[in-house]
Write a protein that holds these residues in place. Structure first.
Motif, PDB file in Angstrom:
ATOM      1  N   GLY A   1      44.640  28.868  29.878  1.00 19.08           N
ATOM      2  CA  GLY A   1      44.602  29.699  31.069  1.00 19.08           C
ATOM      3  C   GLY A   1      43.578  30.813  30.913  1.00 19.08           C
ATOM      4  N   THR A   2      43.353  31.235  29.669  1.00 18.80           N
ATOM      5  CA  THR A   2      42.337  32.257  29.424  1.00 18.80           C
ATOM      6  C   THR A   2      40.947  31.710  29.736  1.00 18.80           C
ATOM      7  OG1 THR A   2      42.266  31.665  27.083  1.00 18.80           O
ATOM      8  CG2 THR A   2      43.686  33.495  27.699  1.00 18.80           C
ATOM      9  N   LEU A   3      40.737  30.415  29.521  1.00 12.31           N
ATOM     10  CA  LEU A   3      39.464  29.806  29.905  1.00 12.31           C
ATOM     11  C   LEU A   3      39.302  29.840  31.420  1.00 12.31           C
ATOM     12  CD1 LEU A   3      39.224  26.631  27.623  1.00 12.31           C
ATOM     13  CD2 LEU A   3      37.778  28.651  27.544  1.00 12.31           C
ATOM     14  N   ALA A   4      40.368  29.504  32.122  1.00 15.58           N
ATOM     15  CA  ALA A   4      40.335  29.542  33.582  1.00 15.58           C
ATOM     16  C   ALA A   4      39.995  30.950  34.064  1.00 15.58           C
ATOM     17  CB  ALA A   4      41.676  29.085  34.156  1.00 15.58           C
ATOM     18  N   GLU A   5      40.632  31.941  33.475  1.00 11.26           N
ATOM     19  CA  GLU A   5      40.358  33.330  33.855  1.00 11.26           C
ATOM     20  C   GLU A   5      38.913  33.695  33.581  1.00 11.26           C
ATOM     21  OE1 GLU A   5      43.235  35.794  31.900  1.00 11.26           O
ATOM     22  OE2 GLU A   5      44.907  34.841  32.958  1.00 11.26           O
ATOM     23  N   ALA A   6      38.373  33.265  32.438  1.00  9.45           N
ATOM     24  CA  ALA A   6      36.991  33.592  32.088  1.00  9.45           C
ATOM     25  C   ALA A   6      36.005  32.920  33.045  1.00  9.45           C
ATOM     26  CB  ALA A   6      36.704  33.172  30.644  1.00  9.45           C
ATOM     27  N   ILE A   7      36.255  31.651  33.373  1.00  9.41           N
ATOM     28  CA  ILE A   7      35.371  30.933  34.296  1.00  9.41           C
ATOM     29  C   ILE A   7      35.390  31.594  35.670  1.00  9.41           C
ATOM     30  CG2 ILE A   7      35.057  28.761  35.551  1.00  9.41           C
ATOM     31  CD1 ILE A   7      36.165  27.363  32.949  1.00  9.41           C
TER      32      ILE A   7
END
Length: 147
Positions: free
Chosen positions: A117-123
């Motif tokens: 989910g942190t990847l989603a937030e970063a993207i």
């Protein structure tokens, strides 16, 4: 009917915005997100520096048109690659057009969950904060995948 609408939509984006950008001497690349991710997955596992060359080539493009944006849920590897691509273009201050059949509100879930989910937030952070250089097109058909 929805195939025709998708064709019409893609034609509108690519030929109207893409060709107009070319006429103003900008470089443009149109690709489907699944194809781009596959290209990067293959390049990443090559020992000849293909990944770095591909990334440098993509960074040089002034306008990247990504069709079928998040048509499928991403794997962890794909989400990681997508973050690297979006981040490199973000840092190079390049423009992107995202063509999606899904409402922006549903992108987070398609980008990953749990630890990723942190990847989603970063993207999404990079897409939102680069707002003046990004265009998001949402088009909806009557099928059950459109939410």
């Amino acid at each position: 009917m929805s195939v025709f609408l998708h064709f019409l939509f893609t034609h509108l984006i690519y030929y109207t915005l893409g060709v107009q950008a070319c006429r103003q001497f900008y470089t443009v690349r149109y690709t489907r997100l699944p194809n781009l991710l596959e290209e990067f997955k293959i390049a990443k596992h090559q020992a000849d520096g293909s990944y770095t060359k591909l990334m440098k080539k993509l960074i040089k493009v002034d306008l990247l048109i990504l069709d079928e944006w998040l048509l499928y849920d991403l794997t962890d590897e794909e989400a990681t690659l997508l973050l690297e691509i979006i981040n490199a273009r973000y840092e190079a201050q390049k423009s992107n057009i995202y063509c999606s059949q899904f409402d922006f509100k549903g992108w987070y879930e398609k980008l990953g969950d749990g630890v990723y989910g942190t990847l989603a937030e970063a993207i999404l952070d990079r897409i939102i904060h680069q707002g003046s250089r990004n265009i998001i097109f949402e088009y909806f058909s009557n099928n059950e995948n459109s939410q």
